[in-house]
Design a protein around this motif. Structure first.
Motif: not given
Ligand SMILES: [Mg+2]
Ligand SMILES: Nc1ncnc2c1ncn2[C@@H]1O[C@H](COP(=O)(O)OP(=O)(O)OP(=O)(O)O)[C@@H](O)[C@H]1O
Lengths: 243, 316
Positions: B41, B81, B156
């Protein structure tokens, strides 16, 4: 410029989707309305002519409570929900975001101030030969400038803190402090009086705007306070990136 | 298209990225893989222009990440995310807001196009606050591709979706990746196998491995994995298996099965079959299998952990 406009428009839509905006408008109209009718009754009793100050002065004071309620979430809530990440990765500059948010608040409160015009309008019907138009105009100009500065302070604290409630209280504290910062020193006649008096927001409002005098120095004071706060807001937004 | 050199990021005293290096070419779909807290991230956020790196250089389309931040943000689409959205807006309202911030011409047409792509046209005027997790994910995806970006960063994108929606999002990625460059992070290894031209495995802020999914599997499996099953007790045969040419390891699996690791370029199966038959047992199963990416992944990050802990103990 375009981004600022887009953001401020969205900000107003956001206010109007939440009950806080309506509660703020309701509270303002209710309290000013009460003060208004009390004053009318008193005026009838003593057969004296009320002047518009008694509407304008409380508006200015009420802004200390209402502005933070509207501005508190402007950046803090976007941080909390994560939307700040989407906004800050869109191709807009940090200052455009801050000014857009500020302008949204200024538009909102300008609309509220316009609503409060009904009271002077009613008053104008009651008394002959009508109310003091000069005080009305200068008073509202003063309230407007004051409000613009208040909103910029609210946006600044919201960009500084991650929590909107914390932003409310910090803004409220700052506004209250700035509103009466010179009061203690005036009472005690201590040194530093002049500086505190210059920083005191009410000192640029009561003696001039509310008495029908438009002094360029006061206009400049409020505008520069707003400018400084918007600059600080941008800086603190930028600082978030570096955390 | 994306070039990252010596990228580091410190959060206070915690080092999240530690000299990251990788390149992604135009038109590639690259999977970003790593355990929790590996720094995926953080990398995405830096590339998307949300966070500046502590040190190191990154360029997208030849533009410097910090100096040309606005130019980069214009050609980049990003799905964070957490899929942050404004709950008080309608889907269409949100997308056209983001489109206006990007100064898109014909915003309404582009919004319609993006909505069709993520199959949300019939919900367009519904409020975002009422959407299910999967629908929110698709709104986020629509936001990311609204301006037809050259580079798509997806953090993700399939997490928390049901199998059919995972399938849909993967198709979207695949389709979009035909023309554009995509970097997406995931924990699902089969996803990487299906979608990616290349895999980057990251752990503790460093790139562990960088390869195509197939190459990775071949290079790291250390040969093949042979599974043997007999209709009797396999234990007495274990020593004989170990002596077969090319065999590097034998592990029993229950009483009548075993796993044998064979070096690449060796064929041990005929010899194994002969041993079983000579012992008078029947051969029920004899098959070769690749190590799964899961196995490789666990093996890799475990190796990294043990090497890191040995270095740290040496330092102390
Ligand atoms: Mg992450
Ligand atoms: N805002 C932050 N402040 C402090 N530390 C942070 C912050 N964001 C991430 N970290 C730390 O940086 C490291 C990398 O985090 P990151 O979120 O990039 O991992 P990740 O690979 O995305 O993990 P996951 O698979 O769980 O999403 C972690 O140790 C994390 O605790």
């Amino acid at each position: 410029m375009r981004n600022i406009w887009t953001i401020s428009k969205r900000e107003i839509e956001h206010y109007l989707a939440s009950p806080v905006a309506y509660l703020a408008a309701f509270a303002l109209m209710l309290i000013i309305g009460l003060i208004f009718f009390t004053n009318i009754q008193v005026a009838f009793l003593y057969t004296s002519a009320p002047s518009p100050e008694f509407i304008i002065a409380p508006i200015a004071f009420l802004l200390i409570f209402l502005v933070p309620a509207i501005t508190m979430g402007s950046i803090a809530d976007e941080y909390k929900t994560g939307t700040l990440e989407t906004i800050m990765t869109a191709p807009i500059r940090d200052w455009e975001l801050i000014i857009g948010k500020w302008l949204g608040g200024v538009f909102f409160f300008s609309a509220l101030l316009l609503f409060t015009w009904v009271f002077p309008l009613i008053l104008n019907q009651f008394i002959d030969p009508g109310i003091d138009q000069g005080i009305l105009v200068s008073g509202y100009l003063g309230v407007f400038l004051l409000m613009a500065a208040f909103v910029s302070i609210g946006i600044f604290t919201s960009s500084l803190l991650n929590n909107s409630i914390a932003s409310y209280f910090l803004t409220f504290a700052i506004l209250l402090l700035l509103w009466m910062i010179s009061a203690p020193s005036q009472a005690a006649m201590t040194a530093g009086n002049e500086i505190l008096k210059y920083l005191d927001f009410s000192e640029h409002f009561y003696p001039t705007f509310l008495s029908g005098v438009i002094d360029l120095k006061d206009v400049v004071f409020y505008l520069s306070a707003t400018g400084v706060m918007l600059f600080l807001g941008t800086a603190s937004l930028e600082a978030r990136r570096w955390k | 298209m994306i070039e990252v050199a010596g990228l580091s990021k410190d959060y206070g005293t915690r080092r999240a990225l530690d000299g990251l290096n990788f390149n992604i070419h135009k038109g590639e779909i690259v999977g970003f893989l790593g355990p929790n807290g590996a720094g995926k991230t953080t990398t995405m956020r830096i590339l998307a222009g949300y966070l500046p790196p502590t040190s190191g250089i990154a360029t997208i389309d030849g533009k410097d990440l910090i100096k040309d931040s606005l130019a980069i943000r214009r050609i980049t689409g990003y799905l964070p995310e957490t899929v942050p959205l404004y709950n008080d807006m309608s889907i269409r309202g949100y997308l056209s807001y983001m489109g206006k911030l990007r100064h898109l011409k014909k915003v309404d047409d582009l919004v319609d196009e993006a909505l069709t792509r993520v199959d949300l046209s019939d919900r367009a005027d519904g409020y975002i606050g009422n959407l299910s997790k999967g629908m929110r994910q698709r709104v986020g995806f629509a936001q990311a591709i609204l301006h037809d970006p050259e580079v798509l960063l997806l953090d993700e994108p399939t997490i928390g979706l049901d199998p059919s929606q995972i399938h849909e999002i993967r198709n979207l990625i695949k389709e979009y990746g035909k023309q554009k460059t995509i970097l997406f992070s995931t924990h699902i290894l089969s996803e990487v196998q299906q979608l990616c031209d290349r895999v980057l495995i990251i752990n503790k802020g460093r790139i562990l491995v960088e390869d195509s999914p197939e190459q990775l599997q071949m290079r790291l499996s250390g040969g093949r994995n042979v599974v043997i099953r007999v209709n009797g007790n396999i234990a007495p045969l274990m020593n004989a298996f170990k002596k077969v040419k090319g065999v590097t390891g034998v592990t029993p699996v229950g009483d009548n099965a075993a796993q044998v690791i064979v070096q690449p370029d060796f064929e041990a199966r005929p010899e194994i079959a002969r041993i079983v038959l000579k012992e008078g047992l029947d051969l029920i199963e004899l098959r070769g299998a690749d190590l799964s990416l899961e196995q490789i992944f666990i093996q890799l990050t475990a190796e990294d952990k043990s090497s890191a802990s040995t270095t740290s103990t040496r330092l102390e």
